[in-house]
Design a protein around this motif. Structure first.
Motif, PDB file in Angstrom:
ATOM      1  N   SER A  24       0.863  -1.183   0.000  1.00 51.98           N
ATOM      2  CA  SER A  24       0.000   0.000   0.000  1.00 51.98           C
ATOM      3  C   SER A  24       0.902   1.236   0.000  1.00 51.98           C
ATOM      4  CB  SER A  24      -0.915  -0.001   1.227  1.00 51.98           C
ATOM      5  OG  SER A  24      -0.160   0.155   2.405  1.00 51.98           O
ATOM      6  N   PRO A  25       0.390   2.376  -0.457  1.00 56.59           N
ATOM      7  CA  PRO A  25       1.236   3.576  -0.547  1.00 56.59           C
ATOM      8  C   PRO A  25       1.872   4.011   0.768  1.00 56.59           C
ATOM      9  CG  PRO A  25      -0.791   3.903  -1.759  1.00 56.59           C
ATOM     10  CD  PRO A  25      -0.938   2.593  -1.021  1.00 56.59           C
ATOM     11  N   GLU A  26       1.232   3.721   1.892  1.00 57.92           N
ATOM     12  CA  GLU A  26       1.782   4.212   3.163  1.00 57.92           C
ATOM     13  C   GLU A  26       2.618   3.191   3.920  1.00 57.92           C
ATOM     14  OE1 GLU A  26      -2.320   2.731   3.490  1.00 57.92           O
ATOM     15  OE2 GLU A  26      -1.535   4.475   2.466  1.00 57.92           O
ATOM     16  N   GLY A  27       2.646   1.945   3.544  1.00 58.88           N
ATOM     17  CA  GLY A  27       3.509   1.073   4.311  1.00 58.88           C
ATOM     18  C   GLY A  27       3.352  -0.381   3.987  1.00 58.88           C
ATOM     19  N   PRO A  28       4.166  -1.221   4.598  1.00 60.14           N
ATOM     20  CA  PRO A  28       5.150  -0.936   5.623  1.00 60.14           C
ATOM     21  C   PRO A  28       6.335  -0.104   5.141  1.00 60.14           C
ATOM     22  CG  PRO A  28       5.274  -3.255   5.031  1.00 60.14           C
ATOM     23  CD  PRO A  28       4.122  -2.651   4.276  1.00 60.14           C
ATOM     24  N   VAL A  29       6.596  -0.086   3.846  1.00 61.02           N
ATOM     25  CA  VAL A  29       7.636   0.783   3.304  1.00 61.02           C
ATOM     26  C   VAL A  29       6.966   1.699   2.277  1.00 61.02           C
ATOM     27  CG1 VAL A  29       9.784   0.876   1.994  1.00 61.02           C
ATOM     28  CG2 VAL A  29       9.411  -0.986   3.599  1.00 61.02           C
ATOM     29  N   PRO A  30       7.023   3.010   2.474  1.00 58.72           N
ATOM     30  CA  PRO A  30       6.361   3.916   1.519  1.00 58.72           C
ATOM     31  C   PRO A  30       7.006   3.851   0.132  1.00 58.72           C
ATOM     32  CG  PRO A  30       7.458   5.149   3.275  1.00 58.72           C
ATOM     33  CD  PRO A  30       7.652   3.700   3.566  1.00 58.72           C
ATOM     34  N   TYR A  31       6.220   4.178  -0.884  1.00 65.54           N
ATOM     35  CA  TYR A  31       6.705   4.136  -2.258  1.00 65.54           C
ATOM     36  C   TYR A  31       7.904   5.049  -2.490  1.00 65.54           C
ATOM     37  CZ  TYR A  31       2.525   1.602  -3.747  1.00 65.54           C
ATOM     38  OH  TYR A  31       1.548   0.683  -3.914  1.00 65.54           O
ATOM     39  N   ASP A  32       7.946   6.185  -1.826  1.00 68.26           N
ATOM     40  CA  ASP A  32       9.032   7.146  -2.059  1.00 68.26           C
ATOM     41  C   ASP A  32      10.249   6.915  -1.159  1.00 68.26           C
ATOM     42  OD1 ASP A  32       7.799   7.868   0.271  1.00 68.26           O
ATOM     43  OD2 ASP A  32       7.595   9.992  -0.227  1.00 68.26           O
ATOM     44  N   PHE A  33      10.345   5.754  -0.533  1.00 68.18           N
ATOM     45  CA  PHE A  33      11.468   5.408   0.338  1.00 68.18           C
ATOM     46  C   PHE A  33      12.751   5.283  -0.489  1.00 68.18           C
ATOM     47  CE2 PHE A  33      14.167   2.001   2.080  1.00 68.18           C
ATOM     48  CZ  PHE A  33      14.512   2.585   3.280  1.00 68.18           C
TER      49      PHE A  33
END
Length: 80
Positions: A24-33
């Motif tokens: 998902s976009p918010e986690g567990p690792v965000p897309y923009d990480f």
């Protein structure tokens, strides 16, 4: 070539890991990480595993078929 099969398995694992971590976009690792160590960026990109898997699959299939004739359609209806 069992060693390449293992590398191909690693590539499939990279793709699975990317989908699991970025479910998902918010986690567990965000897309923009962005990983702190640049070499880990290769592991964080899902397309790295896809490219590696496809290239190795093509190579292994070509080696498997080395010089063999591939018949995609039966030559007569009775061979079905």
């Amino acid at each position: 070539m069992p060693a390449l099969d293992h590398v191909r398995g690693l590539a499939a694992f990279l793709v699975f890991t990317w989908h699991f971590l970025h479910q998902s976009p918010e986690g567990p690792v965000p897309y923009d990480f962005v990983p702190a160590v640049p070499i880990f960026s290769l592991l964080d990109e899902g397309f790295t595993g896809v490219s590696l898997f496809m290239a190795l699959s093509g190579y292994l299939f070509a080696k498997l078929l080395d010089g063999k004739q591939v018949s995609y359609l039966p030559s007569s209806p009775t061979e079905r």
